[in-house]
Structure formats: structure tokens, C-alpha cells
Scaffold this active site. Sequence first.
Site, mmCIF file in Angstrom:
data_model
loop_
_atom_site.group_PDB
_atom_site.id
_atom_site.type_symbol
_atom_site.label_atom_id
_atom_site.label_comp_id
_atom_site.label_asym_id
_atom_site.label_seq_id
_atom_site.Cartn_x
_atom_site.Cartn_y
_atom_site.Cartn_z
ATOM 1 N N GLY A 1 0.875 -14.554 -10.066
ATOM 2 C CA GLY A 1 2.183 -14.305 -9.465
ATOM 3 C C GLY A 1 2.083 -13.394 -8.276
ATOM 4 N NE ARG A 2 4.410 -8.559 -10.310
ATOM 5 C CZ ARG A 2 4.484 -7.512 -11.111
ATOM 6 N NH1 ARG A 2 4.949 -6.356 -10.648
ATOM 7 N NH2 ARG A 2 4.081 -7.583 -12.365
ATOM 8 C CB CYS B 1 4.400 -0.789 -5.970
ATOM 9 S SG CYS B 1 4.633 -2.074 -4.709
ATOM 10 C CE1 TYR C 1 18.175 -17.273 -13.383
ATOM 11 C CE2 TYR C 1 15.899 -17.836 -13.867
ATOM 12 C CZ TYR C 1 16.826 -17.054 -13.217
ATOM 13 O OH TYR C 1 16.398 -16.044 -12.383
ATOM 14 C CE LYS D 1 2.056 5.251 -8.403
ATOM 15 N NZ LYS D 1 3.069 5.888 -7.537
ATOM 16 C CD GLN E 1 10.723 -22.325 -12.105
ATOM 17 O OE1 GLN E 1 11.372 -21.593 -11.384
ATOM 18 N NE2 GLN E 1 9.897 -21.877 -13.039
#
Length: 649
Positions: free
Chosen positions: A319-320, A346, A173, A433, A103
Site C-alpha cells: 500500500g503506502r 507517518c 461501504y 519511530k 475496484q
Amino acid sequence: MAYEKLFTPGRIGPLTIRNRAVMSPMGTDFADTNGNASPRLIAYYAERAKGGIGLIINEYTGVDDVDSIPTQHNLRMAQDYNVKAAEELTETVHMYGAKIFAQLHHGGATSKSAFTGRQNLSPSGVPMTPAGEVPREMTLEDIKRVQDKFIAAAVRCKKAGYDGVELHAAHGYLMTQFLSEYYNRRTDQYGGSLENRCRFIDEVIAGIRAKLGNYPISVRICGDEMTDHPGFWNLEGGLAIAKHLEAQGIDCINISNGSSWNGNANCEPFSYTPGWKKHVAKAFKEALSIPVIATNTIKDPDFAEQLLEEGVSDFVALGRSQFADPEFVNKAKAGHPEKIRNCIACMYCRERLLGNAMPVQCALNPRLGREYRYRWQDLQKNGEGRPVVVVGGGPGGLECSIILAKRGFAVTLLEKGETLGGTLNIAKLPPFKANIQGTIDVLALEAREAGVDIRLNTEATPERVAAMNPVGVFLAVGAPPVVPKSIPGIEKAVLAEDVILGKVRCAGDVALIGTGLTGLECAEMVLDQGHQLTMVEMNATVGQGIYNVVFNDIMSRITPHSPTILTSHQLTAVTDSGAEVKDLSTGETKTVAAGTVVLALGTRNQAPLAAEFETAGLSTVLVGSAETPGRIAGAIRGGFEKAWVFEAE
């Protein structure tokens, strides 16, 4: 679920991708100070390639090391010397069957002048935020120079073996700044109309095509900047940009959301529902003929499959979830989604990277970024069936048990409660949660599959443990709450964790003492129950130490209730009518009328308990919060590390 759509090969330009799972570009700060792919970074990406992902779009990769240095450890392809290590990266990823794009990125006004020693560049000299650094408006010569750097970086990428490149035109950006009506206020050929604002990226695309021919080019944009301010684009504006870019001959588009002012639309905290923004991606899928990659807060493969079945996108961006479990895709393919450590949103990863300018870590995955150091093939399997005892079935104890069992020890886990999970059983109860239950479930499953003997409803006394003749005892019993006995009437107060668990029902107005994360989560629940609340905090600000994204998210739900907030106030007594507090700035004592006083004053370690076990002749190790009170990240990491390095005497 068979995940038929997820595991159907897909195409991007001339490239065939083995499945529809794409790893989103996410910063790590694992590169060296010259922007080279370090052994640490290569091992990190290798783990994800080995885990079954189809395409990796690696983290933002700088094209300019003069005017764009966002961090001191960002990956770059700005110089020829960056190619050698990049080739090792691409070869390693290819070895496991995945494809990889770089990227390409320029920070523009988001760069750090403290690192470059130069005023930042931008289309029109507009700071990223009204109070931000004022950048310099680019001249036509600047524009040509930076465009050439993008093109040269793409050439280096192909030389290094990358399968394609992605132009980063999202999240504020440089390329975004040119596309934006807010940041781009030029009156020449690079400003004004949509065609002019796209000219910068158009010329980069044309330059790459001229040099590299039919080489895959992706562009990442924010489909909807979701920022209520003139000059930021909405979904209609995002679609107009995408249609223009498609006409320039790009091979695919990668849809994110948000802006430099609204990062939560890009990387959401736990209160956001998966798929809340899928209408954006679907609009692009319906409007374009090129493949669409899109993020959608995807935490499990069932939801990924659902998005593909609904035609939301052609590829799902993970992603995460790739931080939390690099084996996400392989586990789904094997038909075992229950074995995936699902991201709990989190924000610990983002707190590390953006909040503290430190390399990224994951609360659930203690090996993230340390795969090169903790290689599974190096795990010493020298337990030889010798007994060890782990006390406590919370996240630290479970992780510790798993690693010890993998090493060949005979592990017995003693949990005094009737369920596993420890303090996660408290953490899962506040609003939004509930997904933490999944963490308890997967850790318990891993422990059982590793052969851990789990004994619930079992109090671990030194005498009982000693009778088991263990070669090591691991105390993962969590951190008890601080209850200052020196404060008069403290026994009249109740604990925040008991309120959260429902063991205590608040009566009347409530005085909450302490505004750490547990305190704020308790406050949210108390307010939702309809109580009037006074929050008392000894520090000058509420929520000190909580990452601002998480803090702002929780406070967005607390503030509308208009609680009374007393900062720089210290609890001095608990009475039948409420709490007495001292104003630390004036010394004045005042009374807070309350039917219930709730304590959320933090926790303390378990060193005294460890001493009891040592006195009984047991080799004892404190684990996680029992050693250093903290959060789930510290508990799991502590359990992992203590078990990995343990040497029986």
C-alpha cells in the site's frame, strides 16, 4: 536476499501475474470531477507499473454517480463516458507489463449527501456511526438498480481493458453493510442469515459472470473487523463470509482488516508492528483454495518475502510503500533493497486525503501525484559542473542536494554536526519511530551516489561559503525552537528536543509547555521515565493541528499515566520552583510546581540567517523548515522543488 517467492509468477483465475506484488487500492482524489482518469492519475499509476509491480488494484471506483459520491474527485465507471480515459489508463499500465483491476465501489451510508443532494442509501437505515447521517433503507427496487450499476460498471471495465474487477466489500461501504449484522437488520431475503446477507454481492457476482464469463473477479473484505461491538464480525465471521464467496466462483480474495469504526486496523500509524495481523491472512490462506491477497504493514521486500515463505498469503499487498517509492519492486529485483525509500507510517497521506479532503501526498516522495508535472526526462541537466553549496544535512538539504546533483551541478553539502539527518535525529528517538533512521540512510545513500561532496563537522559561515564561489547557496538548516526572551526566567527552562536527545535529564516533576507533536512525543518519553507531568497548552485543546489518528495513537499511551493537563493557559514566568501560568479564561495566575520546565513552543524560520548570506553577496535560497517551519513532508518537498526550478544567475 534473492526474493525467490516474491518474483515467482502467480495466477488469478485465467490471468498470469508477473510477480506476487500487488498494489493495494488507495484513494488519491486525482480523478477529474466527472470521475474520469485524469492525466495526473494515469501518470501516477504508470510510475508504479514501470516500477515493477505485478498487479495494480486501482483506487475505489464508483459504480453510481447519483447515490454514491464520497468525494468530488473519486474515480468512477458509472457512465459510458468514463470508459475512454480508463482505456488510456489500462493501456499505459499494460505498456509496462503490469496488470490492473478496477475496484468497484458504492459508498452506501458513507456517501456524502452534500455532494449528491440525496439521502444516502443503506440496507437498513443505520448510520455509519451513532452520530452520523441517517441513511434511507433500500427498497427491493433500489437493490436491483444498484446491483445493475455494479454489473454495468464491470462491463465498462472490460471494455476499457481492465484485466479484472474487485468488488469492494470492506471498510464499511455498501457491500459491507449488507454483509454486516450491525448494519443489515432487514427481515426479507437480503437480511438475517449469512446466506441472505451475502445475497446482494452473490447476485452481483452472478450478473458479472452472466455478462462477462470467465472474467477475473476479486472481492475485498475485512478478515476481522477488530471492533468490539455487537454485530461486527471477528475472524470466524470473516472466514464464513469468505468460504461462502469462494463457493460463488470468485477468483481471489483480498484481505484487509478493521471497520468503519476502526480504521487503524486497515491503515496503521507508526506504532503498529509489521505483521501484527498476519494470523488473519494465514487463516484465510489455510481455509480457501483460491488465491489470497493480503495487506500486512509491509515496508520492505525482505518482510514481503518472509510472509510468502511462511504461507501467510499468495500475494503481498503493498500500500503506502508504493506511495513512498514506486520503484520498490524494481529495486528489490535488482538486489538493492537499501535503495528503497521505506514508508515511515507517518499518516501524512491519510491526513491529506481524509483529514483535509485534499489530493494525497507522501512525506518521503515529493513527486507523488505530480509525476505528470515533474517528469524525470524534463529535468534540466544544465548544471555544467558549476558549484553550489547546500547548508544542512537534514531531509530538505539531502533532497535538495540529490536533485541539484542530478542536474549536473557540483554540489557541496556542509553539515555542522557529525552525522547527517538534521532534526530526523530527534524525530527517530520517541517510541516506535526508530524506522526514521532508514530515511536518513537512504537519503544519504542517494546523495553520495549522485556525487554530492558531503562535509561533516563543518560550520557554514558566509565567509567560508563565499570562498567556494558558488552560483547558488541553499540554506536547509532547519527551524530553531522558539524561546520567548520576554518571559522572566526563560533561561531556566530546557528544550523538548534536548530532552528527547538525552542531552538533558529531567529532575523531579515536569512542566511541559506546548503540546504540538514534539511536545507530545516529549511527554510520552518523560512519563515513561516515571516523572509526574503537567502539560500546559495555550490553545483550548491539546495537540491542535495534529492529525487525529496520530494524536489518538500518542494519547492512548499518554493518558494512562494521568498527567495534569492545563489548556487555555499561557506561560508567564519560569522560576526556581516551577512555572507560572495564566488562565486565559479567568485571568488567574497559578504556579505549577516542577523541578524541570520543558519548552515545546514551536519553531521559527531562518530569514535573518539568509540575510547574512545575501549581504555577503551570495545568491541564497531558503529550503524546507528554514523557510516555513514544518514537518518532514515540507522539508523534502521544499528541497525537491527549490532544486528543480533553480536557475543560476
